[in-house]
Design a protein around this motif. Sequence first.
Motif, short mmCIF file in Angstrom:
data_model
loop_
_atom_site.label_atom_id
_atom_site.label_comp_id
_atom_site.label_asym_id
_atom_site.label_seq_id
_atom_site.Cartn_x
_atom_site.Cartn_y
_atom_site.Cartn_z
N UNK A 52 52.81 0.70 41.47
CA UNK A 52 53.93 1.39 40.82
C UNK A 52 53.54 1.79 39.39
N UNK A 53 54.26 2.75 38.79
CA UNK A 53 53.90 3.25 37.45
C UNK A 53 53.81 2.18 36.38
N UNK A 54 54.69 1.17 36.44
CA UNK A 54 54.66 0.13 35.41
C UNK A 54 53.30 -0.56 35.36
N UNK A 55 52.74 -0.87 36.52
CA UNK A 55 51.44 -1.53 36.57
C UNK A 55 50.30 -0.56 36.29
N UNK A 56 50.51 0.70 36.65
CA UNK A 56 49.52 1.74 36.34
C UNK A 56 49.30 1.83 34.83
N UNK A 57 50.41 1.85 34.09
CA UNK A 57 50.31 1.89 32.62
C UNK A 57 49.76 0.58 32.07
N UNK A 58 50.15 -0.55 32.68
CA UNK A 58 49.66 -1.84 32.21
C UNK A 58 48.15 -1.95 32.35
N UNK A 59 47.60 -1.39 33.42
CA UNK A 59 46.15 -1.42 33.63
C UNK A 59 45.43 -0.69 32.50
N UNK A 60 45.95 0.47 32.12
CA UNK A 60 45.31 1.24 31.04
C UNK A 60 45.58 0.60 29.68
N UNK A 61 46.75 -0.03 29.51
CA UNK A 61 47.02 -0.73 28.25
C UNK A 61 46.03 -1.88 28.07
N UNK A 62 45.77 -2.62 29.14
CA UNK A 62 44.80 -3.73 29.07
C UNK A 62 43.41 -3.20 28.77
N UNK A 63 43.06 -2.07 29.37
CA UNK A 63 41.75 -1.47 29.12
C UNK A 63 41.62 -1.04 27.66
N UNK A 64 42.65 -0.41 27.14
CA UNK A 64 42.64 0.03 25.74
C UNK A 64 42.59 -1.17 24.79
N UNK A 65 43.32 -2.24 25.11
CA UNK A 65 43.28 -3.44 24.29
C UNK A 65 41.86 -3.99 24.20
N UNK A 66 41.16 -4.03 25.35
CA UNK A 66 39.79 -4.53 25.37
C UNK A 66 38.87 -3.64 24.53
N UNK A 67 39.04 -2.34 24.65
CA UNK A 67 38.20 -1.40 23.91
C UNK A 67 38.52 -1.42 22.41
N UNK A 68 39.78 -1.55 22.07
CA UNK A 68 40.18 -1.61 20.66
C UNK A 68 39.56 -2.84 19.99
N UNK A 69 39.66 -3.98 20.66
CA UNK A 69 39.06 -5.19 20.12
C UNK A 69 37.54 -5.06 20.02
N UNK A 70 36.93 -4.38 21.00
CA UNK A 70 35.48 -4.20 21.01
C UNK A 70 35.01 -3.28 19.88
N UNK A 71 35.86 -2.39 19.43
CA UNK A 71 35.47 -1.48 18.35
C UNK A 71 35.33 -2.19 17.01
N UNK A 72 35.86 -3.40 16.89
CA UNK A 72 35.85 -4.11 15.61
C UNK A 72 35.24 -5.51 15.70
N UNK A 73 35.65 -6.28 16.72
CA UNK A 73 35.30 -7.70 16.78
C UNK A 73 33.80 -8.00 16.84
N UNK A 74 33.00 -7.32 17.68
CA UNK A 74 31.57 -7.68 17.73
C UNK A 74 30.86 -7.58 16.39
N UNK A 75 31.12 -6.51 15.64
CA UNK A 75 30.51 -6.34 14.32
C UNK A 75 30.95 -7.46 13.39
N UNK A 76 32.24 -7.81 13.44
CA UNK A 76 32.76 -8.88 12.59
C UNK A 76 32.10 -10.22 12.93
N UNK A 77 31.94 -10.50 14.22
CA UNK A 77 31.34 -11.77 14.65
C UNK A 77 29.87 -11.85 14.25
N UNK A 78 29.14 -10.75 14.45
CA UNK A 78 27.73 -10.72 14.05
C UNK A 78 27.59 -10.92 12.54
N UNK A 79 28.46 -10.28 11.77
CA UNK A 79 28.40 -10.42 10.31
C UNK A 79 28.70 -11.85 9.86
N UNK A 80 29.60 -12.53 10.58
CA UNK A 80 29.91 -13.91 10.24
C UNK A 80 28.71 -14.83 10.46
#
Length: 306
Positions: A52-80
Amino acid sequence: MNNVTEFILLGLTEDPQLQKLLCAVCLITYLATLAGNTFISVTIFISPALGCPMYFFLAFLSLVDALYSTSIAPKMIVDLASEKNTISFSGCMTQLFAEHFFAAAEIILLIAMAFDRYVAICKPLHYTSTMSRPVCSSLVEAAAILGFIHGGIQVLFIAKLPFCGPNVIDHFMCDLIPLLKLACTDTHTSGPLIAANSGSLCLITFTMLLVSYVNILYSLRNHSSEGRRKALSTCASHITVVILFFIPCSYLYLRPMVSFPADKPVTVFCTLVTPLLNPLIYTLRNEEVKRAMKKLWSQIVKTDNM
């Protein structure tokens, strides 16, 4: 004129012992965020029961959350974990684009999810035709396009500013306010305009979502007690995610162009904590998703044991 080829990031803290602790905590949190959001996306994409549409959007929201965190967190962790923390000018602009691209895409997805709940609860007879798969796909495409435009505007504004030194950023990432402080020009006029691109997006969207959920809650007065319970359970998850996203967003961009001590903790919350909490919020109270995840996990375990 731009004489700066790289920036020095001061990071979360300059205390070596605290850096080690934060490195471990951030790494564990990031891996949990990546695993949780990826598992939810894969579960929804391969489970016919979650079509259903609710889960369709949730799948992409989860994907975007993972990518958003990946755009910042790895560099921050390496720098630490390292002694010298630098980022090239092009790398800085890439990070700036990525974080605003994924953040804006998430905002549009949250609007799409609110619209889906509004139609399902307030216009149930039109739900199938209104929220058809082509419409849902178009909303996801719109999130990607508008996210790209928003991120591109931010980079264009910042990249054309002159940076002639100093090049030390009192942050663990490249973002608007820290970069505006380093520009070799008067940013009292351009600074608020640049931040308004993000701030206005937060304010307008948050207002739209609040109005949407007020209408939904108002319409529930005509539903049965069981219908109200189910609708409130679903809406409660959405409202919680919206609050977790927009309160930090409003703090960071709907304010004067100066740095505050709480900027770094709030940004860490946006980068690591909120993307980690989103899948938990949506799944812990959703039996359908939990059943599908258990089924997928049991299939993975059986495959490993063969």
